[in-house]
Design a protein around this motif. Structure first.
Motif, PDB file in Angstrom:
ATOM      1  N   ASN A 159      61.877 -11.580 -24.428  1.00 19.28           N
ATOM      2  CA  ASN A 159      61.427 -10.998 -25.789  1.00 19.28           C
ATOM      3  C   ASN A 159      61.683 -11.991 -27.014  1.00 19.28           C
ATOM      4  O   ASN A 159      61.505 -11.463 -27.992  1.00 19.28           O
ATOM      5  CB  ASN A 159      62.210  -9.590 -26.041  1.00 19.28           C
ATOM      6  N   LEU A 160      61.796 -13.291 -26.469  1.00 20.89           N
ATOM      7  CA  LEU A 160      61.853 -14.187 -27.486  1.00 20.89           C
ATOM      8  C   LEU A 160      60.517 -14.520 -27.930  1.00 20.89           C
ATOM      9  O   LEU A 160      59.652 -15.071 -27.268  1.00 20.89           O
ATOM     10  CB  LEU A 160      62.520 -15.344 -26.769  1.00 20.89           C
ATOM     11  N   GLU A 161      60.207 -14.619 -29.361  1.00 18.12           N
ATOM     12  CA  GLU A 161      58.977 -15.018 -29.924  1.00 18.12           C
ATOM     13  C   GLU A 161      58.832 -16.404 -30.139  1.00 18.12           C
ATOM     14  O   GLU A 161      59.839 -16.920 -30.923  1.00 18.12           O
ATOM     15  CB  GLU A 161      58.515 -14.295 -31.094  1.00 18.12           C
ATOM     16  N   ILE A 162      58.068 -17.255 -29.747  1.00 18.33           N
ATOM     17  CA  ILE A 162      57.733 -18.459 -29.851  1.00 18.33           C
ATOM     18  C   ILE A 162      56.203 -18.972 -30.406  1.00 18.33           C
ATOM     19  O   ILE A 162      55.439 -18.307 -29.952  1.00 18.33           O
ATOM     20  CB  ILE A 162      57.922 -19.369 -28.343  1.00 18.33           C
ATOM     21  N   GLU A 163      56.467 -19.577 -31.647  1.00 19.76           N
ATOM     22  CA  GLU A 163      55.220 -20.160 -32.089  1.00 19.76           C
ATOM     23  C   GLU A 163      54.756 -21.483 -31.916  1.00 19.76           C
ATOM     24  O   GLU A 163      55.754 -22.426 -31.734  1.00 19.76           O
ATOM     25  CB  GLU A 163      55.169 -19.963 -34.090  1.00 19.76           C
ATOM     26  N   PHE A 164      53.680 -21.939 -31.645  1.00 21.75           N
ATOM     27  CA  PHE A 164      53.166 -23.018 -31.217  1.00 21.75           C
ATOM     28  C   PHE A 164      52.336 -23.583 -32.484  1.00 21.75           C
ATOM     29  O   PHE A 164      51.264 -22.735 -32.724  1.00 21.75           O
ATOM     30  CB  PHE A 164      52.511 -23.138 -29.975  1.00 21.75           C
ATOM     31  N   ILE A 165      52.662 -24.666 -33.281  1.00 19.27           N
ATOM     32  CA  ILE A 165      51.964 -25.120 -34.325  1.00 19.27           C
ATOM     33  C   ILE A 165      51.209 -26.372 -34.183  1.00 19.27           C
ATOM     34  O   ILE A 165      51.883 -27.300 -33.389  1.00 19.27           O
ATOM     35  CB  ILE A 165      52.626 -25.382 -35.253  1.00 19.27           C
ATOM     36  N   GLU A 166      49.886 -26.400 -34.423  1.00 23.09           N
ATOM     37  CA  GLU A 166      49.283 -27.871 -34.278  1.00 23.09           C
ATOM     38  C   GLU A 166      48.792 -28.256 -35.758  1.00 23.09           C
ATOM     39  O   GLU A 166      48.228 -27.454 -36.592  1.00 23.09           O
ATOM     40  CB  GLU A 166      48.092 -27.775 -33.539  1.00 23.09           C
ATOM     41  N   TYR A 167      49.222 -29.374 -36.144  1.00 24.63           N
ATOM     42  CA  TYR A 167      48.953 -29.889 -37.685  1.00 24.63           C
ATOM     43  C   TYR A 167      47.552 -30.520 -37.534  1.00 24.63           C
ATOM     44  O   TYR A 167      47.356 -31.472 -36.511  1.00 24.63           O
ATOM     45  CB  TYR A 167      49.761 -30.560 -38.181  1.00 24.63           C
ATOM     46  N   ALA A 222      69.249 -25.534 -26.200  1.00 26.35           N
ATOM     47  CA  ALA A 222      70.086 -25.021 -25.332  1.00 26.35           C
ATOM     48  C   ALA A 222      70.196 -23.672 -25.202  1.00 26.35           C
ATOM     49  O   ALA A 222      70.315 -22.775 -26.006  1.00 26.35           O
ATOM     50  CB  ALA A 222      71.703 -25.330 -26.351  1.00 26.35           C
ATOM     51  N   ILE A 223      69.972 -23.252 -23.768  1.00 25.96           N
ATOM     52  CA  ILE A 223      70.012 -21.820 -23.319  1.00 25.96           C
ATOM     53  C   ILE A 223      71.064 -21.769 -22.306  1.00 25.96           C
ATOM     54  O   ILE A 223      71.301 -22.461 -21.460  1.00 25.96           O
ATOM     55  CB  ILE A 223      68.479 -21.795 -22.636  1.00 25.96           C
ATOM     56  N   SER A 224      71.673 -20.435 -22.486  1.00 22.67           N
ATOM     57  CA  SER A 224      72.753 -20.229 -21.404  1.00 22.67           C
ATOM     58  C   SER A 224      72.494 -18.706 -21.174  1.00 22.67           C
ATOM     59  O   SER A 224      71.783 -18.081 -21.670  1.00 22.67           O
ATOM     60  CB  SER A 224      74.075 -20.398 -22.115  1.00 22.67           C
ATOM     61  N   SER A 225      73.080 -18.694 -19.912  1.00 20.91           N
ATOM     62  CA  SER A 225      73.034 -17.206 -19.251  1.00 20.91           C
ATOM     63  C   SER A 225      74.342 -16.194 -20.121  1.00 20.91           C
ATOM     64  O   SER A 225      75.077 -16.666 -20.750  1.00 20.91           O
ATOM     65  CB  SER A 225      73.225 -17.450 -17.746  1.00 20.91           C
ATOM     66  N   GLY A 226      74.333 -15.230 -19.605  1.00 22.07           N
ATOM     67  CA  GLY A 226      75.464 -14.410 -19.962  1.00 22.07           C
ATOM     68  C   GLY A 226      75.104 -13.297 -21.196  1.00 22.07           C
ATOM     69  O   GLY A 226      75.801 -12.704 -21.569  1.00 22.07           O
ATOM     70  N   GLY A 227      73.832 -13.339 -21.738  1.00 26.44           N
ATOM     71  CA  GLY A 227      73.452 -12.740 -22.745  1.00 26.44           C
ATOM     72  C   GLY A 227      73.246 -11.148 -22.213  1.00 26.44           C
ATOM     73  O   GLY A 227      73.043 -11.025 -21.129  1.00 26.44           O
ATOM     74  N   VAL A 228      73.594 -10.242 -23.051  1.00 26.27           N
ATOM     75  CA  VAL A 228      73.414  -8.853 -22.781  1.00 26.27           C
ATOM     76  C   VAL A 228      71.960  -8.333 -23.361  1.00 26.27           C
ATOM     77  O   VAL A 228      71.779  -8.564 -24.478  1.00 26.27           O
ATOM     78  CB  VAL A 228      74.698  -7.926 -23.301  1.00 26.27           C
ATOM     79  N   GLY A 229      71.107  -7.652 -22.509  1.00 28.03           N
ATOM     80  CA  GLY A 229      70.264  -7.002 -23.087  1.00 28.03           C
ATOM     81  C   GLY A 229      68.942  -8.231 -23.565  1.00 28.03           C
ATOM     82  O   GLY A 229      69.160  -9.384 -23.116  1.00 28.03           O
ATOM     83  N   GLN A 230      68.071  -7.842 -24.142  1.00 28.44           N
ATOM     84  CA  GLN A 230      67.010  -8.743 -24.704  1.00 28.44           C
ATOM     85  C   GLN A 230      67.100  -9.087 -26.322  1.00 28.44           C
ATOM     86  O   GLN A 230      67.789  -8.464 -27.024  1.00 28.44           O
ATOM     87  CB  GLN A 230      65.516  -8.106 -24.554  1.00 28.44           C
ATOM     88  N   VAL A 231      66.449 -10.162 -26.707  1.00 27.43           N
ATOM     89  CA  VAL A 231      66.439 -10.418 -28.021  1.00 27.43           C
ATOM     90  C   VAL A 231      65.700  -9.512 -28.882  1.00 27.43           C
ATOM     91  O   VAL A 231      64.899  -8.743 -28.308  1.00 27.43           O
ATOM     92  CB  VAL A 231      65.505 -11.734 -28.079  1.00 27.43           C
ATOM     93  N   ILE A 265      69.050 -25.959 -30.837  1.00 30.35           N
ATOM     94  CA  ILE A 265      69.498 -24.621 -31.208  1.00 30.35           C
ATOM     95  C   ILE A 265      69.970 -24.181 -30.011  1.00 30.35           C
ATOM     96  O   ILE A 265      69.961 -24.646 -28.970  1.00 30.35           O
ATOM     97  CB  ILE A 265      68.065 -23.574 -31.618  1.00 30.35           C
ATOM     98  N   ASN A 266      70.710 -23.038 -30.050  1.00 28.09           N
ATOM     99  CA  ASN A 266      71.651 -22.424 -28.901  1.00 28.09           C
ATOM    100  C   ASN A 266      71.310 -21.145 -28.896  1.00 28.09           C
ATOM    101  O   ASN A 266      71.439 -20.255 -29.667  1.00 28.09           O
ATOM    102  CB  ASN A 266      72.977 -22.657 -29.235  1.00 28.09           C
ATOM    103  N   ILE A 267      70.696 -20.742 -27.555  1.00 23.33           N
ATOM    104  CA  ILE A 267      70.425 -19.348 -27.463  1.00 23.33           C
ATOM    105  C   ILE A 267      71.223 -18.873 -26.129  1.00 23.33           C
ATOM    106  O   ILE A 267      70.938 -19.324 -24.936  1.00 23.33           O
ATOM    107  CB  ILE A 267      68.849 -19.033 -27.397  1.00 23.33           C
ATOM    108  N   GLN A 268      71.653 -17.484 -26.180  1.00 18.71           N
ATOM    109  CA  GLN A 268      72.380 -17.094 -25.026  1.00 18.71           C
ATOM    110  C   GLN A 268      71.267 -15.995 -24.473  1.00 18.71           C
ATOM    111  O   GLN A 268      71.130 -15.111 -25.311  1.00 18.71           O
ATOM    112  CB  GLN A 268      73.640 -16.592 -25.129  1.00 18.71           C
ATOM    113  N   LEU A 269      70.960 -15.879 -23.223  1.00 15.72           N
ATOM    114  CA  LEU A 269      69.950 -14.893 -22.836  1.00 15.72           C
ATOM    115  C   LEU A 269      70.150 -14.185 -21.565  1.00 15.72           C
ATOM    116  O   LEU A 269      71.295 -14.893 -20.739  1.00 15.72           O
ATOM    117  CB  LEU A 269      68.642 -15.657 -22.471  1.00 15.72           C
ATOM    118  N   LYS A 270      70.097 -13.056 -21.298  1.00 16.21           N
ATOM    119  CA  LYS A 270      70.288 -12.292 -20.078  1.00 16.21           C
ATOM    120  C   LYS A 270      69.512 -13.094 -18.781  1.00 16.21           C
ATOM    121  O   LYS A 270      70.283 -13.033 -17.646  1.00 16.21           O
ATOM    122  CB  LYS A 270      69.874 -11.096 -20.091  1.00 16.21           C
ATOM    123  N   LYS A 271      68.454 -13.769 -19.000  1.00 23.36           N
ATOM    124  CA  LYS A 271      67.670 -14.262 -18.000  1.00 23.36           C
ATOM    125  C   LYS A 271      67.050 -15.603 -18.456  1.00 23.36           C
ATOM    126  O   LYS A 271      66.030 -15.718 -18.710  1.00 23.36           O
ATOM    127  CB  LYS A 271      66.687 -13.146 -17.247  1.00 23.36           C
TER     128      LYS A 271
END
Length: 142
Positions: free
Chosen positions: A121-129, A58-67, A8-14
């Motif tokens: 402010n990115l929510e990440i879920e960790f799953i254990e089966y 895929a994470i890149s800089s250049g995002g504006v604000g938070q998720v 997946i590709n995410i653009q973030l401020k930091k």
């Protein structure tokens, strides 16, 4: 072959904050590659591929604000789910690094999951089966 999510590709401020969070939670992951683009639709960005040899984020800089807050009604990304070997070990690593657990998912006999929100402010879920039986893993009647 059935399709699977390769990245997946995410653009973030930091982006460095999310990279630190992911590499803390998932010590077998690494920065697979990174680079800079001088002109990504009018602005320079720094991109990173964080993951293993099979998939990555895929994470890149250049995002504006938070998720946007996952509890809101904005269209778009709500959370990312990552399967881990041990939810308890993942929680311990993140807590030791100063990250706060947001909430546990409800009880299910064949899986456990927990949610964290990183500094972007990115929510990440960790799953254990708890089983290899796919029908039981994917049982939503519980």
């Amino acid at each position: 072959m059935n399709g699977y999510v390769e990245h997946i590709n995410i653009q973030l401020k930091k982006p460095e904050q999310t990279i630190h969070f992911l590499l803390t939670a998932l010590p077998k992951w690494a920065v697979r590659g990174e680079g800079k683009l001088d002109d990504w639709f009018g602005k320079p960005i720094h991109w990173y591929h964080i993951g293993d040899q099979h998939s990555y984020i895929a994470i890149s800089s250049g995002g504006v604000g938070q998720v946007p807050d996952w509890k809101g009604d904005q269209s778009g990304f709500k959370h990312l789910g990552i399967v881990v070997e041990s939810v308890d070990s993942t929680v311990a690593r993140l807590k030791n690094a100063g990250y706060e657990l947001d909430h546990w998912c409800g009880d299910h006999p064949y899986r456990r999951s927990v949610y964290f929100i990183d500094d972007n402010n990115l929510e990440i879920e960790f799953i254990e089966y708890l089983t290899d039986d796919l029908a039981r893993r994917n049982d939503y009647s519980q």
